[in-house]
Design a protein around this motif. Structure first.
Motif, PDB file in Angstrom:
ATOM      1  N   ALA A   2      30.866  -0.023 -82.579  1.00  0.00           N
ATOM      2  CA  ALA A   2      31.821  -0.904 -81.801  1.00  0.00           C
ATOM      3  C   ALA A   2      32.224  -2.079 -83.156  1.00  0.00           C
ATOM      4  O   ALA A   2      32.211  -2.373 -84.058  1.00  0.00           O
ATOM      5  N   LYS A   3      33.331  -2.037 -82.796  1.00  0.00           N
ATOM      6  CA  LYS A   3      35.111  -2.655 -83.225  1.00  0.00           C
ATOM      7  C   LYS A   3      35.408  -4.266 -83.300  1.00  0.00           C
ATOM      8  O   LYS A   3      35.422  -4.448 -81.649  1.00  0.00           O
ATOM      9  N   LEU A   4      34.697  -5.423 -84.235  1.00  0.00           N
ATOM     10  CA  LEU A   4      35.658  -6.976 -83.352  1.00  0.00           C
ATOM     11  C   LEU A   4      37.217  -6.894 -84.327  1.00  0.00           C
ATOM     12  O   LEU A   4      37.241  -6.563 -85.504  1.00  0.00           O
ATOM     13  N   VAL A   5      37.977  -7.700 -83.317  1.00  0.00           N
ATOM     14  CA  VAL A   5      38.725  -7.989 -83.966  1.00  0.00           C
ATOM     15  C   VAL A   5      39.801  -9.189 -84.116  1.00  0.00           C
ATOM     16  O   VAL A   5      39.023  -9.683 -83.079  1.00  0.00           O
ATOM     17  N   PHE A   6      40.316  -9.425 -85.120  1.00  0.00           N
ATOM     18  CA  PHE A   6      40.250 -11.334 -85.373  1.00  0.00           C
ATOM     19  C   PHE A   6      41.525 -11.422 -85.310  1.00  0.00           C
ATOM     20  O   PHE A   6      42.360 -10.310 -86.328  1.00  0.00           O
ATOM     21  N   LEU A   7      42.082 -12.384 -84.402  1.00  0.00           N
ATOM     22  CA  LEU A   7      43.689 -12.945 -84.972  1.00  0.00           C
ATOM     23  C   LEU A   7      44.359 -13.683 -85.044  1.00  0.00           C
ATOM     24  O   LEU A   7      42.731 -14.809 -84.983  1.00  0.00           O
ATOM     25  N   GLY A  24      25.549  -3.606 -78.832  1.00  0.00           N
ATOM     26  CA  GLY A  24      24.530  -3.910 -78.033  1.00  0.00           C
ATOM     27  C   GLY A  24      25.107  -5.416 -77.669  1.00  0.00           C
ATOM     28  O   GLY A  24      25.985  -5.933 -77.655  1.00  0.00           O
ATOM     29  N   PRO A  25      23.853  -6.249 -77.660  1.00  0.00           N
ATOM     30  CA  PRO A  25      24.356  -7.630 -76.818  1.00  0.00           C
ATOM     31  C   PRO A  25      25.361  -8.341 -77.762  1.00  0.00           C
ATOM     32  O   PRO A  25      24.939  -8.653 -79.310  1.00  0.00           O
ATOM     33  N   LEU A  26      26.278  -9.370 -77.187  1.00  0.00           N
ATOM     34  CA  LEU A  26      26.869 -10.157 -78.186  1.00  0.00           C
ATOM     35  C   LEU A  26      26.241 -10.943 -78.830  1.00  0.00           C
ATOM     36  O   LEU A  26      26.858 -11.087 -79.935  1.00  0.00           O
ATOM     37  N   THR A  27      25.464 -11.284 -78.320  1.00  0.00           N
ATOM     38  CA  THR A  27      24.579 -12.678 -78.751  1.00  0.00           C
ATOM     39  C   THR A  27      23.936 -11.835 -79.803  1.00  0.00           C
ATOM     40  O   THR A  27      24.181 -12.854 -80.901  1.00  0.00           O
ATOM     41  N   ALA A  28      22.987 -10.917 -79.764  1.00  0.00           N
ATOM     42  CA  ALA A  28      22.614  -9.824 -81.161  1.00  0.00           C
ATOM     43  C   ALA A  28      23.805  -9.746 -82.331  1.00  0.00           C
ATOM     44  O   ALA A  28      24.140 -10.327 -83.380  1.00  0.00           O
ATOM     45  N   VAL A  29      25.136  -9.634 -81.603  1.00  0.00           N
ATOM     46  CA  VAL A  29      26.328  -9.019 -82.818  1.00  0.00           C
ATOM     47  C   VAL A  29      26.333 -10.244 -83.697  1.00  0.00           C
ATOM     48  O   VAL A  29      26.288 -10.287 -84.706  1.00  0.00           O
ATOM     49  N   LEU A  30      26.948 -11.457 -82.730  1.00  0.00           N
ATOM     50  CA  LEU A  30      27.410 -12.764 -83.038  1.00  0.00           C
ATOM     51  C   LEU A  30      26.195 -13.277 -84.350  1.00  0.00           C
ATOM     52  O   LEU A  30      26.676 -14.016 -85.322  1.00  0.00           O
ATOM     53  N   ALA A  31      25.042 -13.257 -83.968  1.00  0.00           N
ATOM     54  CA  ALA A  31      24.115 -13.704 -84.810  1.00  0.00           C
ATOM     55  C   ALA A  31      23.739 -12.771 -86.491  1.00  0.00           C
ATOM     56  O   ALA A  31      23.272 -13.393 -87.355  1.00  0.00           O
ATOM     57  N   ALA A  32      24.110 -11.259 -86.229  1.00  0.00           N
ATOM     58  CA  ALA A  32      24.628 -11.300 -87.706  1.00  0.00           C
ATOM     59  C   ALA A  32      25.592 -11.618 -88.520  1.00  0.00           C
ATOM     60  O   ALA A  32      25.175 -11.236 -89.746  1.00  0.00           O
ATOM     61  N   LEU A  33      26.603 -11.797 -87.916  1.00  0.00           N
ATOM     62  CA  LEU A  33      27.662 -12.816 -88.371  1.00  0.00           C
ATOM     63  C   LEU A  33      27.396 -13.821 -89.358  1.00  0.00           C
ATOM     64  O   LEU A  33      25.947 -14.545 -89.516  1.00  0.00           O
ATOM     65  N   GLU A  34      28.406 -13.862 -90.570  1.00  0.00           N
ATOM     66  CA  GLU A  34      28.263 -15.384 -91.151  1.00  0.00           C
ATOM     67  C   GLU A  34      27.990 -16.479 -89.779  1.00  0.00           C
ATOM     68  O   GLU A  34      28.881 -16.800 -88.784  1.00  0.00           O
ATOM     69  N   PRO A  35      27.270 -17.641 -90.668  1.00  0.00           N
ATOM     70  CA  PRO A  35      27.478 -18.330 -89.299  1.00  0.00           C
ATOM     71  C   PRO A  35      28.799 -19.190 -88.652  1.00  0.00           C
ATOM     72  O   PRO A  35      29.161 -19.897 -87.734  1.00  0.00           O
TER      73      PRO A  35
END
Length: 78
Positions: A2-7, A24-35
């Motif tokens: 999937a792709k995240l786009v930041f504006l 996967g679930p957004l919660t898991a995707v966000l958990a893998a990003l920088e805090p």
């Protein structure tokens, strides 16, 4: 993938306009990003658009292959 786009200011924080992520679930995707980035993305004033459709409900978002989730910060102007 999937792709995240930041504006706006979120692009500066993410270091790029887009980022490919695992499905996967957004919660898991966000958990893998920088805090710091993950915290900014879940702020109340950030709007989300999934595949071009503005979301009203953020709960239960699960990204599928080829989904595009855009994070839209509030617009300021004068």
């Amino acid at each position: 993938m999937a792709k995240l786009v930041f504006l706006g200011r979120l692009e500066d924080l993410a270091g790029a306009a887009e980022r490919e992520v695992s499905d996967g679930p957004l919660t898991a995707v966000l958990a893998a990003l920088e805090p710091e980035l993950a915290e900014a993305l879940v702020a109340d004033r950030i709007r989300l658009a999934l595949n071009g459709v503005l979301l009203v409900d953020r709960s239960g978002i699960v990204l599928a292959p080829s989904d595009e989730l855009a994070f839209l910060p509030p617009v300021s102007g004068g």
